[in-house]
Enzyme design. Sequence first.
Site, PDB file in Angstrom:
ATOM      1  N   GLU A 127      -6.206   7.996   8.331  1.00 51.74           N
ATOM      2  CA  GLU A 127      -5.918   8.835   7.159  1.00 51.74           C
ATOM      3  C   GLU A 127      -4.406   9.043   7.080  1.00 51.74           C
ATOM      4  OE1 GLU A 127      -5.151  11.061   4.174  1.00 51.74           O
ATOM      5  OE2 GLU A 127      -7.174  10.228   4.416  1.00 51.74           O
ATOM      6  N   SER A 128      -3.815   8.616   5.977  1.00 50.20           N
ATOM      7  CA  SER A 128      -2.353   8.583   5.873  1.00 50.20           C
ATOM      8  C   SER A 128      -1.715   9.955   6.049  1.00 50.20           C
ATOM      9  CB  SER A 128      -1.932   7.982   4.531  1.00 50.20           C
ATOM     10  OG  SER A 128      -2.339   8.806   3.448  1.00 50.20           O
TER      11      SER A 128
ATOM     12  N   THR B 215      -8.981  -0.362   6.583  1.00 49.23           N
ATOM     13  CA  THR B 215      -7.892   0.075   5.723  1.00 49.23           C
ATOM     14  C   THR B 215      -6.602   0.318   6.496  1.00 49.23           C
ATOM     15  OG1 THR B 215      -8.555   2.399   5.992  1.00 49.23           O
ATOM     16  CG2 THR B 215      -9.515   1.182   4.138  1.00 49.23           C
ATOM     17  N   VAL B 216      -5.494   0.316   5.741  1.00 51.17           N
ATOM     18  CA  VAL B 216      -4.194   0.738   6.254  1.00 51.17           C
ATOM     19  C   VAL B 216      -3.807   2.014   5.519  1.00 51.17           C
ATOM     20  CG1 VAL B 216      -3.366  -1.536   6.909  1.00 51.17           C
ATOM     21  CG2 VAL B 216      -3.046  -0.778   4.563  1.00 51.17           C
TER      22      VAL B 216
ATOM     23  N   TYR C 180      -4.736   4.985  -9.616  1.00 52.49           N
ATOM     24  CA  TYR C 180      -5.897   4.161  -9.270  1.00 52.49           C
ATOM     25  C   TYR C 180      -7.101   4.507 -10.145  1.00 52.49           C
ATOM     26  CZ  TYR C 180      -3.552   2.177  -5.230  1.00 52.49           C
ATOM     27  OH  TYR C 180      -2.685   1.473  -4.429  1.00 52.49           O
TER      28      TYR C 180
ATOM     29  N   ARG D 264     -14.788   0.071   6.051  1.00 53.04           N
ATOM     30  CA  ARG D 264     -13.648  -0.555   5.381  1.00 53.04           C
ATOM     31  C   ARG D 264     -12.447  -0.579   6.335  1.00 53.04           C
ATOM     32  NH1 ARG D 264     -14.285   0.027  -0.502  1.00 53.04           N
ATOM     33  NH2 ARG D 264     -12.045   0.331  -0.757  1.00 53.04           N
TER      34      ARG D 264
ATOM     35  N   CYS E 110       0.817  -1.215   0.000  1.00 52.88           N
ATOM     36  CA  CYS E 110       0.000   0.000   0.000  1.00 52.88           C
ATOM     37  C   CYS E 110       0.854   1.270   0.000  1.00 52.88           C
ATOM     38  CB  CYS E 110      -0.915  -0.006   1.221  1.00 52.88           C
ATOM     39  SG  CYS E 110      -1.889   1.512   1.403  1.00 52.88           S
TER      40      CYS E 110
ATOM     41  N   TRP F  40      -6.923  -7.662   4.777  1.00 51.97           N
ATOM     42  CA  TRP F  40      -5.566  -7.620   5.324  1.00 51.97           C
ATOM     43  C   TRP F  40      -5.457  -8.640   6.455  1.00 51.97           C
ATOM     44  CZ3 TRP F  40      -2.528  -5.448   2.131  1.00 51.97           C
ATOM     45  CH2 TRP F  40      -2.897  -4.299   1.422  1.00 51.97           C
TER      46      TRP F  40
END
Length: 399
Positions: A204-205, A188-189, A252, A186, A114, A146
Site C-alpha cells: 500500500e503506497s 501490484t507496485v 482513473y 494482483r 505508476c 510488470w
Amino acid sequence: MLIGTSFLGSPPSLRPPITSTTTAAGRRRIIVSSFSQNPISTVTKLLWGETLPPNLLISVARFSWSSVWHLMMSQLAPSDAAGSYRRPASQFRITTADPSLSRRKLHLYVSLPCPWAHRTLIVRALKGLENFISVSIAAPGDDGSWKFTDTHKSSDAFLLPTSDEVNRCKTLKEVYNLRSGGYNGRSTVPMLWDCDANDVVCNESYDIIEIFNSSLNDVSENPDLDLSPPPLKNQIEKWNKIIYSSINNGVYRCGFAQSQEAYNTAVNELFTALDMVNDHLATFRFLCGDALTLADVCLFTTLIRFDVAYNVLFKCTKKKIIEYTNLHGYMREIYQIPKVAQTCNLDAIRDGYYKTLFPLNPGGISPVIPQGCEQEMLMKPHCRESLSFHGKSHEKSIV
C-alpha cells in the site's frame, strides 16, 4: 505530335500481347504478394473493393469490439453495477509503526509509469534512504504484467527500468510467489520486500511513504525532514481525502469508467477538486502552508502525469494543468526540489500508459510529450516563495 515517344518523352515499352492466361496468372501473383504483405487489407479489397465496409459488417464489428472491450475492462478495472471504477484494496498493509524495520534488509519494487509507486521513490529520495533501501524498477509487459529487463542502461537525468536486483525474477508476479504459501492476488507496485524473511512487508503506497518518513530515521541521511509533522496531521488527512477520491483515483475513475453516467460523475468531481485546489494555492505555497507534506507528494504524482497521459487517454479533457496558473507553478516548484526531477521519467510515463493500456489505445501509438511538460518548461522559475506565511495557521483554508 511526337511519334515513337511516351508522355514523358522516353521510348514506349514493348509489351507482349495480353492473354487471359497471363492476366489470370498476373492477378494471382499480385493477390499472393499483397496477402503476404497485408492480409487484412487484401481480404477487405476482395470483399468490397475500395468502398467502405457494408453497414452489417460495421454493426457486427462494433458489437464484437464493445463486448471484448467490456470483458477486458472488467479484468483491468473492476467496476460496480453503474460502471464506476472501484480500485481493489491493497492486500498487505502496515497499520502501526514497526521499530524493527530499520534493522531489516528492505527492498523496494516500483515502476516508472505508476503514480502510486512514484510516491515512494520521491519520499525515499527526500529522506535520503537510497543507500538503505535498494530498488528494482519493473516495466510494463505486453500482457499488462510488470516485468524486469536485462538491459543495463543508466542515466544521470532520470531513473530507468532495471532487472530484479534482489531475487533475479523475470516478473513481479514471480517475486510475490516467493513468499511462503505463494500468492494469487494482483501483483501490484509499489511493494516493499523483506529480503531476510523473503516476504512482502507492504504493498500500500501510503503506508510505505509513512514508513519511509517516520520509521527509518535511524538509517536516513535526512532524518530531520518530517513530511507529516504532528501539528499538521489533521490537515494532511483532510487533504488526502479530497485528493485521493477526486484527483488521484479520480483520473482513473474517468479513464476506466464503463458507462457515460459514471464518466460524467467522475470528471465533474475531478475538475471541481482541481479548481478548488488551484484557488487554494493562489494564497498558500503548499497544501498545508509553508511546508511540503505527504499530501503534496501524493498530489504531485498525479499532476506530473496529467497533461502527459490523463488529459487525452483518460478523457480528462476539460482543462490541462498548464492552464491552471497556480497548480502548474506549484507542480514546477516540487519538480525543482533536489532529487525529485530524477524520479520523473516522462517518456516512460507516457509509454507506460499509451503502449500498455490496450483497451484504451488499441493502436499503441504514443503521442509527443506536450510542450508544457518538457524539461525547459518544468524548470522555469515558479515564483512561489512570496506565498510563505511563517507561523500562520491554515486550518481554515481546507474545505
